[in-house]
Design an enzyme around this catalytic site. Structure first.
Site, PDB file in Angstrom:
ATOM      1  N   ASP A  34       0.791  -1.228  -0.016  1.00 35.99           N
ATOM      2  CA  ASP A  34       0.195   0.027   0.138  1.00 35.99           C
ATOM      3  C   ASP A  34       0.772   1.161  -0.004  1.00 35.99           C
ATOM      4  OD1 ASP A  34       0.979  -0.141   2.671  1.00 35.99           O
ATOM      5  OD2 ASP A  34      -0.846  -1.066   3.324  1.00 35.99           O
ATOM      6  N   ASP A  67       1.340   4.904   1.598  1.00 31.38           N
ATOM      7  CA  ASP A  67       1.253   5.698   2.575  1.00 31.38           C
ATOM      8  C   ASP A  67       1.632   7.266   2.342  1.00 31.38           C
ATOM      9  OD1 ASP A  67      -0.279   3.843   4.016  1.00 31.38           O
ATOM     10  OD2 ASP A  67       1.486   3.276   4.957  1.00 31.38           O
ATOM     11  N   ASP A  90       9.050   3.035  13.489  1.00 33.01           N
ATOM     12  CA  ASP A  90       9.397   1.803  14.171  1.00 33.01           C
ATOM     13  C   ASP A  90      10.828   1.545  13.810  1.00 33.01           C
ATOM     14  OD1 ASP A  90       8.457   0.949  11.874  1.00 33.01           O
ATOM     15  OD2 ASP A  90       7.387  -0.443  12.407  1.00 33.01           O
TER      16      ASP A  90
HETATM   17  P1  ATP Z   1       3.666  -3.315   4.837  1.00 32.14           P
HETATM   18  O1  ATP Z   1       2.508  -2.346   4.494  1.00 32.14           O
HETATM   19  O2  ATP Z   1       4.255  -3.706   3.570  1.00 32.14           O
HETATM   20  O3  ATP Z   1       2.966  -4.461   5.720  1.00 32.14           O
HETATM   21  P2  ATP Z   1       4.643  -1.107   6.484  1.00 32.14           P
HETATM   22  O4  ATP Z   1       5.937  -0.838   6.774  1.00 32.14           O
HETATM   23  O5  ATP Z   1       4.092  -0.058   5.220  1.00 32.14           O
HETATM   24  O6  ATP Z   1       4.694  -2.506   5.748  1.00 32.14           O
HETATM   25  P3  ATP Z   1       2.052  -0.337   7.679  1.00 32.14           P
HETATM   26  O7  ATP Z   1       1.454  -0.910   8.782  1.00 32.14           O
HETATM   27  O8  ATP Z   1       1.727   0.009   6.404  1.00 32.14           O
HETATM   28  O9  ATP Z   1       3.519  -0.933   7.630  1.00 32.14           O
HETATM   29  O10 ATP Z   1       2.673   1.236   8.322  1.00 32.14           O
HETATM   30  C1  ATP Z   1       3.292   2.113   7.590  1.00 32.14           C
HETATM   31  C2  ATP Z   1       4.275   2.755   8.477  1.00 32.14           C
HETATM   32  O11 ATP Z   1       3.771   3.190   9.549  1.00 32.14           O
HETATM   33  C3  ATP Z   1       5.499   1.737   8.780  1.00 32.14           C
HETATM   34  O12 ATP Z   1       6.456   1.769   7.709  1.00 32.14           O
HETATM   35  C4  ATP Z   1       5.922   2.601   9.880  1.00 32.14           C
HETATM   36  O13 ATP Z   1       6.957   3.778   9.405  1.00 32.14           O
HETATM   37  C5  ATP Z   1       4.908   2.961  10.431  1.00 32.14           C
HETATM   38  N1  ATP Z   1       4.370   2.218  11.644  1.00 32.14           N
HETATM   39  C6  ATP Z   1       3.373   1.220  11.249  1.00 32.14           C
HETATM   40  N2  ATP Z   1       3.217   0.763  12.596  1.00 32.14           N
HETATM   41  C7  ATP Z   1       3.881   1.263  13.495  1.00 32.14           C
HETATM   42  C8  ATP Z   1       4.269   1.066  14.884  1.00 32.14           C
HETATM   43  N3  ATP Z   1       3.800   0.081  15.735  1.00 32.14           N
HETATM   44  N4  ATP Z   1       5.161   1.758  15.601  1.00 32.14           N
HETATM   45  C9  ATP Z   1       5.766   3.107  14.996  1.00 32.14           C
HETATM   46  N5  ATP Z   1       5.630   3.162  13.491  1.00 32.14           N
HETATM   47  C10 ATP Z   1       4.919   2.497  12.752  1.00 32.14           C
HETATM   48 MG    MG Z   2       2.267  -0.278   4.398  1.00 34.89          MG
END
Ligand code: ATP
Ligand code: MG
Length: 445
Positions: free
Chosen positions: A54, A56, A148
């Protein structure tokens, strides 16, 4: 620390790789005088040459301003106030830059006003340091630092198409190192789900968790049960359904996260004769199915592959005590789910479907099956057969049974009445002949 800015010509991210909806959103933010960054996992994935799950976006526009700018916007989230932009086939998440902790006296901005109106604190921490609410707005740099992991804190700036690295994300990505931003002890305490995210990214993106972080993670693993069961269920799906279930399982066991997440299953693994290899095989099979692109595995199939073997074994124990199979399965299922839902809240309906999938197995195994077409028409038959297929393809169980079903399903049905195969067409109802009441013969005169 000054951020590292990598100009367009020195990095490989092209706008062609970015979803059109995300690009349009970024352009509209920019054209209205706001900052617009692509952030998080999509930047990481584009740099790794992977297709992002996705896209963001982070901006300096407050949630209310985002809402006014986009008609397709809905504000969501209590813990994090976010804007969701709804497009035909995609939801783009737009969040306002946030800071990690309350910065003393907050600026009386638009959202501060609405927050005080609702009298809810914008940043809330429980007595152990776990963050309950986090709505303090900040600068782009502060926003990156509250993320994170360093590899998740990179930003792509729509203003000049540059990459911005506020931490050590780029060099960590090159070394394939997963490193939390800041002190891992603090970061995993603030949000224990980050430990699961570490395991997920390590398994799915082939990243090594930095050794000092790994140690802390193993130490804090039991605290995972402090996260909400609903959130843990969501995370569980991401852990196991994205094509890396087997390495995830391995890391969960190794780190000590598995036992507090799935206490019942963990006990069963410790106590039963079967070792975790059976579950490993099932999960590896699930990953292959994800990889070959036929149809992505459903949450139902995954639940059955993870919990099915234990439930079947528990059912068998009860059957040996003389309890009929269906009753034994129901009892084993009820005990198992009661314990599981304390940590991971599997929706009751989905759990019930898993029980039905397992209950269907003896009917599938019976050769030849009774009324196969009606069996095949039952809800969740496809997943029930996939469960059988997993056993056949990993352990060679019931291969002839699977062959029978594959032949049956590929053969054009010999259609009888009501669309059922001839052998299953209900027998024609015999018409009852009405007895004719003969008139009594007139008495002889
Ligand atoms: P994917 O979507 O491929 O699973 P992602 O890293 O994009 O991985 P998301 O859950 O979509 O994960 O979250 C988007 C972003 O928000 C992350 O890359 C991170 O920077 C931040 N994020 C998400 N969850 C947390 C958390 N629990 N603590 C701190 N930052 C977070
Ligand atoms: Mg994501």
């Amino acid at each position: 620390m000054q951020p590292l800015i990598i100009p367009r010509k020195e990095h490989g991210i092209s706008r062609k790789q970015v979803s059109l909806n995300a690009l349009r959103t970024l352009y509209r933010l920019r054209d209205n005088g706001f900052i617009g960054y692509l952030v998080g996992g999509c930047v990481r994935d584009l740099l790794l040459g992977r297709t992002p799950k996705d896209f963001d976006i982070a901006t300096d526009a407050a949630p209310g301003q985002i809402k006014r700018l986009f008609r397709n916007c809905r504000l969501v989230g209590r813990r994090f106030r976010l804007a969701h932009l709804y497009f035909q086939d995609e939801i783009i998440e737009v969040s306002t830059f946030r800071a990690a902790a309350p910065a003393g006296e907050e600026e009386p901005d638009e959202t501060a006003a609405s927050a005080s109106r609702s009298r809810q604190p914008r940043h809330l921490v429980d007595e152990d340091g776990m963050v309950l609410r986090d709505n303090v707005f900040g600068t782009p740099g502060e926003d990156a630092l509250r993320r994170d992991f360093t590899v998740n804190a990179l930003a792509y700036n729509i203003a000049d198409f540059s990459l911005i690295d506020f931490t050590t994300g780029l060099s960590d990505l090159r070394q394939r190192l997963l490193r939390p931003i800041g002190d891992p002890l603090v970061r995993f305490t603030e949000d224990p789900v980050r430990m699961l995210r570490a395991v997920r990214f390590s398994a799915s993106h082939d990243l090594v968790i930095e050794p000092a972080t790994w140690e802390i993670l193993c130490e804090l693993a039991p605290t995972i049960s402090r996260a909400s069961p609903a959130r843990l269920y969501e995370e569980m799906q991401k852990l196991f359904l994205l094509g890396a279930a087997r390495p995830v399982f391995h890391l969960l066991l190794k780190s000590g996260l598995f036992a507090p997440l799935f206490p019942g299953l963990s006990r069963w693994l410790d106590e039963s004769d079967l070792n975790p290899a059976r579950l490993c095989e099932n999960l590896a099979w699930l990953d292959r199915r994800h990889g070959n692109g036929t149809s992505p595995p459903s949450p139902l199939l995954f639940l059955a592959l993870l919990f099915g073997p234990a439930l079947e074994a528990e059912t068998l124990v009860r059957q040996r005590d003389g309890i009929p199979r269906q009753q034994a399965l129901n009892a084993a299922y009820a005990a198992f789910m009661e314990e599981l839902c304390k940590t991971v809240q599997v929706p009751a309906r989905l759990g019930g479907r898993m029980r039905n999938l397992l209950a269907m197995q003896p009917s599938l195994h019976r050769m030849p099956p009774r009324r196969p077409a009606s069996l095949a028409a039952r809800p969740d038959f496809t997943d029930a057969l996939a469960y059988l297929r997993a056993g056949a393809e990993t352990r060679g169980e019931n291969r002839s049974v699977l062959g029978w079903w594959d032949d049956f399903l590929s053969a054009p049905p010999a259609v009888g009445s009501q669309g059922l195969p001839a052998d299953e067409a209900p027998p024609k109802r015999r018409r009852r002949r009405r007895r004719r009441h003969r008139r009594p013969a007139p008495a002889a005169v």
